[in-house]
Design a protein around this motif. Sequence first.
Motif, PDB file in Angstrom:
ATOM      1  N   LYS A  77     -11.049 -93.375 -34.080  1.00  0.00           N
ATOM      2  CA  LYS A  77     -10.876 -93.526 -32.636  1.00  0.00           C
ATOM      3  C   LYS A  77     -12.208 -93.837 -31.966  1.00  0.00           C
ATOM      4  O   LYS A  77     -13.240 -93.275 -32.325  1.00  0.00           O
ATOM      5  CB  LYS A  77     -10.351 -92.239 -32.017  1.00  0.00           C
ATOM      6  CG  LYS A  77      -8.939 -91.885 -32.357  1.00  0.00           C
ATOM      7  CD  LYS A  77      -8.564 -90.634 -31.587  1.00  0.00           C
ATOM      8  CE  LYS A  77      -7.264 -90.049 -32.014  1.00  0.00           C
ATOM      9  NZ  LYS A  77      -6.969 -88.808 -31.285  1.00  0.00           N
ATOM     10  N   SER A  78     -12.134 -94.697 -30.966  1.00  0.00           N
ATOM     11  CA  SER A  78     -13.274 -94.984 -30.118  1.00  0.00           C
ATOM     12  C   SER A  78     -12.781 -95.224 -28.702  1.00  0.00           C
ATOM     13  O   SER A  78     -11.721 -95.824 -28.511  1.00  0.00           O
ATOM     14  CB  SER A  78     -14.009 -96.231 -30.622  1.00  0.00           C
ATOM     15  OG  SER A  78     -15.102 -96.536 -29.782  1.00  0.00           O
ATOM     16  N   GLU A  79     -13.541 -94.765 -27.748  1.00  0.00           N
ATOM     17  CA  GLU A  79     -13.213 -95.067 -26.364  1.00  0.00           C
ATOM     18  C   GLU A  79     -13.678 -96.490 -26.094  1.00  0.00           C
ATOM     19  O   GLU A  79     -14.849 -96.807 -26.331  1.00  0.00           O
ATOM     20  CB  GLU A  79     -13.876 -94.054 -25.431  1.00  0.00           C
ATOM     21  CG  GLU A  79     -13.343 -92.656 -25.647  1.00  0.00           C
ATOM     22  CD  GLU A  79     -14.006 -91.611 -24.776  1.00  0.00           C
ATOM     23  OE1 GLU A  79     -14.745 -91.971 -23.846  1.00  0.00           O
ATOM     24  OE2 GLU A  79     -13.766 -90.424 -25.039  1.00  0.00           O
ATOM     25  N   GLU A 117     -16.913 -97.298 -24.506  1.00  0.00           N
ATOM     26  CA  GLU A 117     -18.115 -96.998 -25.284  1.00  0.00           C
ATOM     27  C   GLU A 117     -18.303 -98.022 -26.411  1.00  0.00           C
ATOM     28  O   GLU A 117     -19.385 -98.552 -26.610  1.00  0.00           O
ATOM     29  CB  GLU A 117     -18.050 -95.592 -25.867  1.00  0.00           C
ATOM     30  CG  GLU A 117     -19.326 -95.192 -26.545  1.00  0.00           C
ATOM     31  CD  GLU A 117     -19.387 -93.721 -26.868  1.00  0.00           C
ATOM     32  OE1 GLU A 117     -20.007 -93.386 -27.883  1.00  0.00           O
ATOM     33  OE2 GLU A 117     -18.830 -92.901 -26.117  1.00  0.00           O
ATOM     34  N   CYS A 118     -17.241 -98.286 -27.165  1.00  0.00           N
ATOM     35  CA  CYS A 118     -17.262 -99.312 -28.217  1.00  0.00           C
ATOM     36  C   CYS A 118     -15.831 -99.760 -28.471  1.00  0.00           C
ATOM     37  O   CYS A 118     -15.043 -99.028 -29.072  1.00  0.00           O
ATOM     38  CB  CYS A 118     -17.889 -98.787 -29.501  1.00  0.00           C
ATOM     39  SG  CYS A 118     -17.964-100.054 -30.805  1.00  0.00           S
ATOM     40  N   SER A 119     -15.506-100.948 -28.008  1.00  0.00           N
ATOM     41  CA  SER A 119     -14.165-101.501 -28.202  1.00  0.00           C
ATOM     42  C   SER A 119     -14.147-102.367 -29.458  1.00  0.00           C
ATOM     43  O   SER A 119     -15.203-102.684 -30.027  1.00  0.00           O
ATOM     44  CB  SER A 119     -13.769-102.350 -26.996  1.00  0.00           C
ATOM     45  OG  SER A 119     -14.565-103.532 -26.967  1.00  0.00           O
ATOM     46  N   THR A 121     -21.008-101.949 -36.856  1.00  0.00           N
ATOM     47  CA  THR A 121     -21.301-100.939 -35.842  1.00  0.00           C
ATOM     48  C   THR A 121     -21.510 -99.602 -36.533  1.00  0.00           C
ATOM     49  O   THR A 121     -20.711 -99.219 -37.391  1.00  0.00           O
ATOM     50  CB  THR A 121     -20.117-100.820 -34.857  1.00  0.00           C
ATOM     51  OG1 THR A 121     -19.885-102.086 -34.261  1.00  0.00           O
ATOM     52  CG2 THR A 121     -20.373 -99.784 -33.799  1.00  0.00           C
ATOM     53  N   TRP A 174     -21.039 -95.853 -36.668  1.00  0.00           N
ATOM     54  CA  TRP A 174     -20.046 -94.950 -36.085  1.00  0.00           C
ATOM     55  C   TRP A 174     -20.722 -93.611 -35.832  1.00  0.00           C
ATOM     56  O   TRP A 174     -20.505 -92.631 -36.538  1.00  0.00           O
ATOM     57  CB  TRP A 174     -18.849 -94.806 -37.021  1.00  0.00           C
ATOM     58  CG  TRP A 174     -17.597 -94.504 -36.268  1.00  0.00           C
ATOM     59  CD1 TRP A 174     -17.069 -93.268 -36.002  1.00  0.00           C
ATOM     60  CD2 TRP A 174     -16.723 -95.449 -35.661  1.00  0.00           C
ATOM     61  NE1 TRP A 174     -15.926 -93.388 -35.269  1.00  0.00           N
ATOM     62  CE2 TRP A 174     -15.688 -94.737 -35.045  1.00  0.00           C
ATOM     63  CE3 TRP A 174     -16.715 -96.833 -35.577  1.00  0.00           C
ATOM     64  CZ2 TRP A 174     -14.647 -95.348 -34.362  1.00  0.00           C
ATOM     65  CZ3 TRP A 174     -15.687 -97.448 -34.906  1.00  0.00           C
ATOM     66  CH2 TRP A 174     -14.668 -96.712 -34.300  1.00  0.00           C
ATOM     67  N   PHE A 176      -8.817 -99.389 -36.256  1.00  0.00           N
ATOM     68  CA  PHE A 176      -9.712 -99.215 -35.101  1.00  0.00           C
ATOM     69  C   PHE A 176      -8.838 -98.877 -33.903  1.00  0.00           C
ATOM     70  O   PHE A 176      -8.116 -99.725 -33.394  1.00  0.00           O
ATOM     71  CB  PHE A 176     -10.477-100.514 -34.870  1.00  0.00           C
ATOM     72  CG  PHE A 176     -11.713-100.372 -34.040  1.00  0.00           C
ATOM     73  CD1 PHE A 176     -12.957-100.531 -34.605  1.00  0.00           C
ATOM     74  CD2 PHE A 176     -11.637-100.098 -32.675  1.00  0.00           C
ATOM     75  CE1 PHE A 176     -14.115-100.433 -33.843  1.00  0.00           C
ATOM     76  CE2 PHE A 176     -12.777 -99.986 -31.903  1.00  0.00           C
ATOM     77  CZ  PHE A 176     -14.021-100.152 -32.485  1.00  0.00           C
ATOM     78  N   HIS A 221      -8.177 -97.400 -30.075  1.00  0.00           N
ATOM     79  CA  HIS A 221      -8.731 -97.162 -28.740  1.00  0.00           C
ATOM     80  C   HIS A 221      -8.106 -95.892 -28.173  1.00  0.00           C
ATOM     81  O   HIS A 221      -6.889 -95.769 -28.123  1.00  0.00           O
ATOM     82  CB  HIS A 221      -8.431 -98.328 -27.809  1.00  0.00           C
ATOM     83  CG  HIS A 221      -9.267 -99.536 -28.062  1.00  0.00           C
ATOM     84  ND1 HIS A 221      -9.059-100.716 -27.396  1.00  0.00           N
ATOM     85  CD2 HIS A 221     -10.317 -99.758 -28.888  1.00  0.00           C
ATOM     86  CE1 HIS A 221      -9.944-101.617 -27.803  1.00  0.00           C
ATOM     87  NE2 HIS A 221     -10.709-101.061 -28.708  1.00  0.00           N
ATOM     88  N   CYS A 232     -22.972 -90.326 -40.088  1.00  0.00           N
ATOM     89  CA  CYS A 232     -22.221 -91.464 -39.570  1.00  0.00           C
ATOM     90  C   CYS A 232     -22.019 -92.455 -40.723  1.00  0.00           C
ATOM     91  O   CYS A 232     -22.602 -92.292 -41.801  1.00  0.00           O
ATOM     92  CB  CYS A 232     -22.944 -92.123 -38.398  1.00  0.00           C
ATOM     93  SG  CYS A 232     -24.560 -92.815 -38.767  1.00  0.00           S
ATOM     94  N   SER A 256     -11.354 -87.558 -34.211  1.00  0.00           N
ATOM     95  CA  SER A 256     -11.654 -88.977 -34.024  1.00  0.00           C
ATOM     96  C   SER A 256     -11.500 -89.760 -35.321  1.00  0.00           C
ATOM     97  O   SER A 256     -11.435 -90.983 -35.296  1.00  0.00           O
ATOM     98  CB  SER A 256     -13.071 -89.150 -33.477  1.00  0.00           C
ATOM     99  OG  SER A 256     -14.018 -88.615 -34.388  1.00  0.00           O
TER     100      SER A 256
END
Length: 147
Positions: free
Chosen positions: A2-4, A7-9, A21, A23, A47, A49, A94, A130
């Motif tokens: 999960k990513s907001e 912040e990072c799409s 990227t 993480w 990925f 959102h 990470c 996440s």
Amino acid sequence: MKSEPDECSIDDALAAPKRITAWTGVRNYQARNCMRDAMCIGDGVLFYHSSCAEPGIAGLAEVASAAYVDPTQFDRKSPYYDRKSRRDAPRWLCVDVRALKKIRLISLTELRAQPPLKQLWALRPGNRLSITPVTGPEWKFICNRLA
């Protein structure tokens, strides 16, 4: 994973150099342990959102590195700074993620409506992690039937 999106799409990840990227910012021991113990280079990533108007799977990616020390835990200017973490005994890890492609958004509602996904870890009541595992059959169903 999960990513907001603010912040990072998936678009941000696809625009990153070599589509890779870091993480960073994972601050849950169970999610950290998943990166450390279960993820391997080349593993598929959904990925996802989160914390947005319509949460759901927005793209496909892959794990691009083994787990390594998350540098944000030592950066006092980072929202992920951890004053209790020490360089000689870091708490947080990470991995690098390589974005592969954007897909149509598969919403949380659509995921929940699929009987083959009734055991999907990310859909369990109360789940706030996440990073959650996906079984082989779940991965195939999502990629072959929904994506």
